[in-house]
Design a protein around this motif. Structure first.
Motif, short mmCIF file in Angstrom:
data_model
loop_
_atom_site.label_atom_id
_atom_site.label_comp_id
_atom_site.label_asym_id
_atom_site.label_seq_id
_atom_site.Cartn_x
_atom_site.Cartn_y
_atom_site.Cartn_z
N PRO A 265 38.43 43.67 45.93
CA PRO A 265 38.42 42.82 44.26
C PRO A 265 38.12 43.83 43.46
O PRO A 265 37.91 44.30 43.56
N ASN A 266 38.59 42.66 42.26
CA ASN A 266 38.17 43.44 41.02
C ASN A 266 37.07 42.39 40.32
O ASN A 266 36.87 40.96 40.49
N GLU A 267 36.29 43.22 39.74
CA GLU A 267 35.17 42.11 39.14
C GLU A 267 35.82 42.24 37.48
O GLU A 267 36.06 43.27 37.08
N PHE A 268 35.00 41.39 36.60
CA PHE A 268 35.44 40.77 35.24
C PHE A 268 34.08 40.23 34.72
O PHE A 268 32.58 40.18 35.51
N THR A 269 34.07 40.33 34.05
CA THR A 269 32.68 39.68 33.03
C THR A 269 33.39 39.83 31.63
O THR A 269 34.29 40.63 31.10
N TYR B 136 28.63 31.39 27.03
CA TYR B 136 28.61 31.46 28.18
C TYR B 136 29.02 32.84 28.92
O TYR B 136 30.20 32.66 27.99
N THR B 137 28.56 33.22 29.83
CA THR B 137 28.89 34.59 30.25
C THR B 137 29.33 34.00 31.56
O THR B 137 28.98 33.90 31.82
N PHE B 138 30.46 34.73 32.37
CA PHE B 138 31.63 34.30 33.13
C PHE B 138 31.82 35.88 33.50
O PHE B 138 32.28 36.52 33.16
N SER B 139 31.54 35.49 34.85
CA SER B 139 31.26 37.26 35.65
C SER B 139 31.84 36.97 37.12
O SER B 139 31.47 36.00 37.67
N GLY B 140 32.12 37.72 37.94
CA GLY B 140 33.02 36.86 39.40
C GLY B 140 34.29 38.22 39.47
O GLY B 140 34.06 39.24 39.19
N TYR B 141 35.01 37.70 40.51
CA TYR B 141 35.76 38.31 41.24
C TYR B 141 37.14 37.90 41.28
O TYR B 141 36.64 36.50 41.87
N THR B 142 38.24 38.88 40.63
CA THR B 142 39.84 38.43 41.29
C THR B 142 40.40 38.64 43.11
O THR B 142 39.64 39.94 43.12
N PHE B 143 40.55 38.75 43.76
CA PHE B 143 41.14 38.83 45.04
C PHE B 143 43.12 38.46 45.34
O PHE B 143 42.77 37.71 45.45
N ASN B 144 44.01 39.38 45.28
CA ASN B 144 45.07 39.82 46.90
C ASN B 144 45.27 40.15 47.55
O ASN B 144 46.15 41.30 47.57
#
Length: 225
Positions: free
Chosen positions: A186-190, A148-156
């Motif tokens: 936000p920080n983008e990640f994959t 599975y590919t998990f992508s999205g954003y984290t934010f503080n």
């Protein structure tokens, strides 16, 4: 079905008996019947491997949020009292006293939880008290074996005392996603992770100080490979 082609016969001639043809038809029909039975048996064989999800099947932690049952479906909601070693199920869905905030909580009246804050559209809010207390976690339960590919954003956005979202599977940290420095945007990640059917991948963001509340923000999109 057998296609027969008859040639012409003389007046006194009669066609030969169709016993051979009938035998052939019967044999072929029997073969077809056996083949069909074999196919049915194979398709219903409980020992066969599940073909898994179609490539590109996707899941969205925001759009697919489960308001009815916290431990059913692919998105699930947990808390940990031992810094991410084990996870327990949330059992109560409540609005906070502030009506802008709502989500799943460990127990009725708790302020910690996984849910929504109307001031932070497009994110889940994971509320966690100071270090050493319960840590809230978003869980993704794999519906089939695969990658599975998990992508999205984290934010503080409030510059709170936290460093990263941890991604934990079967007690092992598979990845961590920075959040501490992403206060303005936000920080983008994959991340790609292989999972067995029924595995749960936990996303959680602990506080790094004993007396600092953390509201960490996360959005996750999942694609089956």
């Amino acid at each position: 079905m057998i296609a027969a082609s008859l040639t012409g016969y003389g007046k006194d001639e009669k066609p030969q008996e169709n016993s051979q043809q009938g035998t052939n038809q019967s044999t072929e029909q029997s073969d077809e019947s056996q083949s069909g039975q074999q196919t049915d048996q194979e398709s219903s064989d409980p020992g066969q491997k599940d073909p898994g999800l179609a490539q590109g099947t996707s899941f969205n932690s925001i759009d697919d949020y489960n308001f009815e049952a916290p431990q059913e479906g692919v998105w699930q909601y947990y808390f940990s009292g031992d810094n991410g070693e084990t996870f327990d199920k949330c059992t109560t869905y409540d609005d906070y006293p502030d009506s802008k905030v709502r989500g799943w909580h460990p127990w009725t009246g708790s302020y910690i939880g996984v849910g929504f804050n109307d001031d932070m559209e497009g994110f889940l809010e994971l509320n966690t008290p100071g270090n050493g207390a319960e840590i809230m976690a978003l869980g993704f339960r794999a519906p089939a074996e695969g990658t599975y590919t998990f992508s999205g954003y984290t934010f503080n956005p409030y510059s709170q005392s936290c460093e990263a979202f941890h991604l934990s599977l079967n007690g092992e940290e598979k990845a961590s996603v920075d959040i501490a420095d992403y206060t303005a945007k936000p920080n983008e990640f994959t991340v790609e992770i292989a999972m067995a059917e029924g595995d749960v991948l936990y996303f959680y963001c602990p506080s790094t100080t004993a007396d600092s509340w953390v509201s960490a923000y996360l959005s996750v999109f999942v694609n089956a490979q």
